[in-house]
Design an enzyme around this catalytic site. Sequence first.
Site, PDB file in Angstrom:
ATOM      1  N   ARG A   1     -19.745  -8.928 -12.038  1.00 35.75           N
ATOM      2  CA  ARG A   1     -19.404 -10.227 -12.594  1.00 35.75           C
ATOM      3  C   ARG A   1     -20.611 -11.158 -12.527  1.00 35.75           C
ATOM      4  NH1 ARG A   1     -14.229 -11.876  -9.174  1.00 35.75           N
ATOM      5  NH2 ARG A   1     -15.540 -10.893  -7.583  1.00 35.75           N
ATOM      6  N   ASP A   2     -20.711 -12.056 -13.496  1.00 33.49           N
ATOM      7  CA  ASP A   2     -21.812 -13.019 -13.494  1.00 33.49           C
ATOM      8  C   ASP A   2     -21.642 -13.969 -12.311  1.00 33.49           C
ATOM      9  OD1 ASP A   2     -24.072 -14.290 -14.238  1.00 33.49           O
ATOM     10  OD2 ASP A   2     -23.249 -15.249 -16.030  1.00 33.49           O
TER      11      ASP A   2
ATOM     12  N   TYR B   1      -9.615   3.830  -9.562  1.00 32.81           N
ATOM     13  CA  TYR B   1      -9.294   3.898  -8.140  1.00 32.81           C
ATOM     14  C   TYR B   1      -8.938   2.530  -7.561  1.00 32.81           C
ATOM     15  CZ  TYR B   1     -14.075   2.196  -7.259  1.00 32.81           C
ATOM     16  OH  TYR B   1     -15.225   1.448  -7.227  1.00 32.81           O
TER      17      TYR B   1
ATOM     18  N   GLY C   1      -7.463  -1.817  -8.898  1.00 34.86           N
ATOM     19  CA  GLY C   1      -7.045  -2.730  -9.964  1.00 34.86           C
ATOM     20  C   GLY C   1      -7.157  -4.168  -9.527  1.00 34.86           C
TER      21      GLY C   1
ATOM     22  N   ASN D   1     -20.840  -3.849  -6.862  1.00 38.62           N
ATOM     23  CA  ASN D   1     -21.303  -4.391  -5.589  1.00 38.62           C
ATOM     24  C   ASN D   1     -20.263  -4.217  -4.484  1.00 38.62           C
ATOM     25  OD1 ASN D   1     -19.783  -6.277  -7.134  1.00 38.62           O
ATOM     26  ND2 ASN D   1     -20.345  -7.905  -5.715  1.00 38.62           N
ATOM     27  N   SER D   2     -19.167  -3.527  -4.783  1.00 36.38           N
ATOM     28  CA  SER D   2     -18.162  -3.230  -3.766  1.00 36.38           C
ATOM     29  C   SER D   2     -18.687  -2.152  -2.825  1.00 36.38           C
ATOM     30  CB  SER D   2     -16.867  -2.756  -4.422  1.00 36.38           C
ATOM     31  OG  SER D   2     -17.075  -1.492  -5.055  1.00 36.38           O
TER      32      SER D   2
ATOM     33  N   TYR E   1       0.843  -1.191   0.000  1.00 36.45           N
ATOM     34  CA  TYR E   1       0.000   0.000   0.000  1.00 36.45           C
ATOM     35  C   TYR E   1       0.879   1.241   0.000  1.00 36.45           C
ATOM     36  CZ  TYR E   1      -4.304   2.606   0.919  1.00 36.45           C
ATOM     37  OH  TYR E   1      -5.375   3.441   0.813  1.00 36.45           O
TER      38      TYR E   1
END
Length: 302
Positions: A216-217, A285, A287, A193-194, A94
Amino acid sequence: MWVCGTLWGARMQVQLRRGLLPASGRRWSAAASYSASAESARVRALVYGDHGHPPNVIELKNLELTAVGGSDVHVKMLAAPVNPSDINMIQGKYGILPKLPAVGGNEGVGQVVAVGSSVTRVKPGDLVILGTSGLGTWRTEAVFSEDALVAVPSDIPLQSAAILSVNPCTAYRMLMDFEQLKPGDSVIQNGSNSGVGQAVIQIATVLGLRTINVVRDRPDLQKLTNKLKNLGAEHVITEEQLRKPEMKNLFKDTPQPRLALNCVGGKSATDLLRHLAHGGTMVTYGGMAKQPITAPVMSSRN
């Protein structure tokens, strides 16, 4: 996800799962040190002395609580989440890394227990969150500088207050700082959904913005779709649907997005760019895919 400690044999190992950590601590800063005590159980904290895989480097330890000085605030931590940035910090990957050994956690909510003689902005009983990263929230108690704390209303649910300083603030700044959006404009995002993605949906709804939310599916896609739409999402589509020619039908009634928010990278980010309006902006923002972003030379409209 919340922090919880569990004891395996004679060694404290840490499992990260839903729950709350009965944690504590003392004052912490990037340049501060702490005193560990095998006898004292007054303050407990999840501490890492080296960077690495969290379950391998984190230990539940007893710490001594620092005396409260003039500008110090004694805080009892009530709730602290586990964010990807917390994990990255423990891994040493980080941008901001506290001096080791360090207490984990970057955000959380606590209640003021006592204040120093020069403290003016908070008082005992107030709920506070941290306004600075790297101070260590995975503990039961701590002594922080008054300048590191932000008072919050007492009627905010604890779990909401605990996650107030990172994801919602990130979402708000991205919606406000890069494009001059007006009601009716649209925003497209992946990782919808984050924590940030859900905050984007809710804030955009309040601002009158329309959202195109890529996920994502998954087997329970309809359940997730319903959840996001209950938050205010207008469109919820999968990454596979985003790549289909039929996507152009969506933009018959929805304007091309002027702002794209990317936390995945790789193909997912490229697909966002393909649907971005001419002159629009994509903000990256995160990856999560750990893949580079490739910019398309033609949009999906050409």
